[in-house]
Motif scaffolding. Structure first.
Motif, mmCIF file in Angstrom:
data_model
loop_
_atom_site.group_PDB
_atom_site.id
_atom_site.type_symbol
_atom_site.label_atom_id
_atom_site.label_comp_id
_atom_site.label_asym_id
_atom_site.label_seq_id
_atom_site.Cartn_x
_atom_site.Cartn_y
_atom_site.Cartn_z
ATOM 1 N N SER A 95 -6.728 9.426 -63.042
ATOM 2 C CA SER A 95 -6.459 8.138 -63.690
ATOM 3 C C SER A 95 -4.968 7.853 -63.738
ATOM 4 O O SER A 95 -4.529 6.707 -63.593
ATOM 5 C CB SER A 95 -7.017 8.120 -65.120
ATOM 6 O OG SER A 95 -8.413 8.150 -65.136
ATOM 7 N N SER A 96 -4.167 8.891 -63.925
ATOM 8 C CA SER A 96 -2.731 8.701 -64.084
ATOM 9 C C SER A 96 -2.019 8.457 -62.752
ATOM 10 O O SER A 96 -0.802 8.245 -62.724
ATOM 11 C CB SER A 96 -2.106 9.897 -64.806
ATOM 12 O OG SER A 96 -2.204 11.064 -64.021
ATOM 13 N N LEU A 97 -2.765 8.456 -61.636
ATOM 14 C CA LEU A 97 -2.199 8.060 -60.353
ATOM 15 C C LEU A 97 -2.125 6.540 -60.214
ATOM 16 O O LEU A 97 -1.350 6.018 -59.408
ATOM 17 C CB LEU A 97 -3.038 8.624 -59.201
ATOM 18 C CG LEU A 97 -3.094 10.144 -59.068
ATOM 19 C CD1 LEU A 97 -4.184 10.545 -58.081
ATOM 20 C CD2 LEU A 97 -1.744 10.697 -58.629
ATOM 21 N N VAL A 98 -2.940 5.830 -60.990
ATOM 22 C CA VAL A 98 -3.060 4.384 -60.813
ATOM 23 C C VAL A 98 -1.774 3.630 -61.171
ATOM 24 O O VAL A 98 -1.375 2.720 -60.439
ATOM 25 C CB VAL A 98 -4.269 3.843 -61.608
ATOM 26 C CG1 VAL A 98 -4.327 2.312 -61.551
ATOM 27 C CG2 VAL A 98 -5.566 4.441 -61.069
ATOM 28 N N PRO A 99 -1.081 3.932 -62.286
ATOM 29 C CA PRO A 99 0.084 3.106 -62.648
ATOM 30 C C PRO A 99 1.161 3.027 -61.566
ATOM 31 O O PRO A 99 1.673 1.936 -61.273
ATOM 32 C CB PRO A 99 0.601 3.786 -63.918
ATOM 33 C CG PRO A 99 -0.607 4.410 -64.527
ATOM 34 C CD PRO A 99 -1.407 4.893 -63.359
ATOM 35 N N THR A 237 -1.757 2.780 -70.718
ATOM 36 C CA THR A 237 -1.970 3.707 -71.828
ATOM 37 C C THR A 237 -3.151 4.605 -71.486
ATOM 38 O O THR A 237 -3.985 4.256 -70.643
ATOM 39 C CB THR A 237 -2.284 2.990 -73.159
ATOM 40 O OG1 THR A 237 -3.608 2.447 -73.097
ATOM 41 C CG2 THR A 237 -1.280 1.891 -73.481
ATOM 42 N N CYS A 238 -3.234 5.740 -72.185
ATOM 43 C CA CYS A 238 -4.419 6.597 -72.055
ATOM 44 C C CYS A 238 -5.268 6.445 -73.324
ATOM 45 O O CYS A 238 -5.715 7.431 -73.905
ATOM 46 C CB CYS A 238 -4.027 8.050 -71.802
ATOM 47 S SG CYS A 238 -2.920 8.746 -73.053
ATOM 48 N N THR A 239 -5.484 5.180 -73.719
ATOM 49 C CA THR A 239 -6.237 4.932 -74.938
ATOM 50 C C THR A 239 -7.147 3.725 -74.755
ATOM 51 O O THR A 239 -7.034 2.985 -73.769
ATOM 52 C CB THR A 239 -5.286 4.761 -76.143
ATOM 53 O OG1 THR A 239 -5.988 5.029 -77.337
ATOM 54 C CG2 THR A 239 -4.653 3.379 -76.186
ATOM 55 N N ILE A 297 -10.149 1.903 -67.283
ATOM 56 C CA ILE A 297 -10.844 2.959 -66.545
ATOM 57 C C ILE A 297 -11.725 3.725 -67.522
ATOM 58 O O ILE A 297 -11.252 4.250 -68.529
ATOM 59 C CB ILE A 297 -9.843 3.920 -65.877
ATOM 60 C CG1 ILE A 297 -8.924 3.150 -64.915
ATOM 61 C CG2 ILE A 297 -10.576 5.029 -65.124
ATOM 62 C CD1 ILE A 297 -7.834 4.008 -64.289
ATOM 63 N N LEU A 298 -13.027 3.771 -67.219
ATOM 64 C CA LEU A 298 -13.957 4.485 -68.081
ATOM 65 C C LEU A 298 -13.845 5.990 -67.854
ATOM 66 O O LEU A 298 -13.672 6.441 -66.715
ATOM 67 C CB LEU A 298 -15.394 4.044 -67.791
ATOM 68 C CG LEU A 298 -15.729 2.565 -67.971
ATOM 69 C CD1 LEU A 298 -17.217 2.334 -67.734
ATOM 70 C CD2 LEU A 298 -15.340 2.062 -69.342
ATOM 71 N N PRO A 299 -13.952 6.781 -68.906
ATOM 72 C CA PRO A 299 -13.963 8.235 -68.717
ATOM 73 C C PRO A 299 -15.225 8.662 -67.977
ATOM 74 O O PRO A 299 -16.297 8.082 -68.161
ATOM 75 C CB PRO A 299 -13.947 8.775 -70.155
ATOM 76 C CG PRO A 299 -14.492 7.668 -70.999
ATOM 77 C CD PRO A 299 -14.109 6.394 -70.327
ATOM 78 N N GLY A 305 -10.103 8.367 -69.657
ATOM 79 C CA GLY A 305 -10.001 6.982 -70.090
ATOM 80 C C GLY A 305 -8.572 6.480 -69.966
ATOM 81 O O GLY A 305 -7.621 7.170 -70.351
ATOM 82 N N PHE A 306 -8.434 5.238 -69.424
ATOM 83 C CA PHE A 306 -7.105 4.710 -69.145
ATOM 84 C C PHE A 306 -7.155 3.195 -69.181
ATOM 85 O O PHE A 306 -8.229 2.587 -69.036
ATOM 86 C CB PHE A 306 -6.644 5.176 -67.751
ATOM 87 C CG PHE A 306 -5.235 5.688 -67.693
ATOM 88 C CD1 PHE A 306 -4.937 6.964 -68.130
ATOM 89 C CD2 PHE A 306 -4.207 4.894 -67.204
ATOM 90 C CE1 PHE A 306 -3.633 7.449 -68.078
ATOM 91 C CE2 PHE A 306 -2.912 5.362 -67.140
ATOM 92 C CZ PHE A 306 -2.617 6.649 -67.571
#
Length: 316
Positions: A95-99, A237-239, A297-299, A305-306
């Motif tokens: 998920s953290s690759l997307v930003p 965010t990751c929330t 982004i759904l977990p 989750g993102f």
């Protein structure tokens, strides 16, 4: 089930439009490990792949991220190896690759990562431009700067500047204006919650979510002021809470010259149903209609989750 857990699951069910039982299932997963092969590695990408294979590990390509993979095998083998220690491959949830991909950084451009520590997204940006950009890393929490410096050095990142300014006041300290701004904001971290852990919600309260939302509004305004007209701002965010995502963005859209842009990252082709659009409404609040273009982004089995939104600054 504790009262706090019940409230948390009920809120997420409403936000994500999933049954409460599915929310619980999605937050009780052993997720697959993501790996980014570092294009800045002095070994070269092919040699990195061979070194990972020599460890008895396999990389399954993501498709939507050129250097992104899912690992088959024990991630501890990779994390304890010279492949990781020497900065040749980075371990992170996909998920953290997307930003950084959504930011679309360009060689020779000027870029600032406003909440950069521990440094994974900064390193990804540097890899995408081949270290050919004026890349500025900032983080407002001084103890985290040591980790930021360690990670960027380990992964062969060339930084123009490293600073420690509170993101919500960064425009008051930084005179430069940038082509790209990444604001991966401090948040309540709901997307990282593992409900199998008894302490998972130790610090979580609705008031904490609301308080972060006010901070993030200030951060977004500062980030917008650091951007040149025509420049791109990515907020992530990751929330899950709309108070931390749609609400501060809605304020920015209504009071500053920005527009929402499409996010051209095809994770839905890789994992159908993973994306959800930004919310238009939350309880008594109505958000700016353009936020339908934001992405949640759904977990799941691979993704944490993102939330990601891409904006362009319009002429003043």
């Amino acid at each position: 089930m504790s009262r706090k857990r019940t409230l948390f699951v009920r809120r997420l069910s409403e936000i994500l439009q999933l049954a409460e039982s599915e929310v619980v299932d999605r937050l009780c997963l052993d997720r697959r490990t993501g790996v980014r092969v570092n294009q800045l590695s002095p070994l070269g990408v092919d040699a990195v792949h061979r070194a990972i294979a020599d460890l008895g590990l396999t990389l399954d390509p993501l498709g939507w991220c050129p250097d992104g993979y899912l690992l088959r095998g024990d991630k501890r083998v990779l994390s304890r190896s010279e492949v990781f220690g020497g900065g040749h491959a980075y371990i992170q949830n996909i998920s953290s690759l997307v930003p950084a991909l959504a930011l679309e950084p360009a060689p020779a451009g000027s870029i600032i990562d406003l909440c950069a520590a521990p440094g994974g997204k900064t390193a990804h940006i540097a890899a995408l431009v081949g270290n050919d950009a004026r890349l500025w890393a900032n983080d407002g929490i001084r103890p985290r700067l040591d980790k930021l410096r360690e990670v960027t050095q380990q992964f062969h990142v060339r930084l123009a500047e490293t600073t420690c300014h509170p993101a919500q006041y960064a425009d008051k300290f930084i005179a430069e204006r940038f082509d790209r701004v990444l604001l991966d904001a401090q948040c309540s971290g709901e997307g990282l919650v593992d409900l199998r852990e008894s302490s998972a919600l130790r610090y979580w309260t609705e008031q904490r979510v609301i308080d972060y939302g006010w901070l993030q509004r200030k951060m977004l305004v500062a980030a917008c002021r650091l951007l040149r007209p025509g420049g791109i701002l990515v907020y992530s965010t990751c929330t899950f809470g709309p108070e931390e995502n749609e609400a501060p963005l809605s304020y920015l859209l209504r009071h500053h010259p920005v527009e929402v842009c499409p996010i051209e990252v095809d994770i839905d082709g890789f994992a159908p149903g993973t994306w959800r659009p930004g919310l238009r409404h939350w309880r008594t609040e109505t958000f700016h209609p353009a936020l339908a273009g934001a992405r949640r982004i759904l977990p799941g089995p691979a993704f944490e989750g993102f939330f990601v939104c891409k904006l362009r600054k319009l002429p003043d």
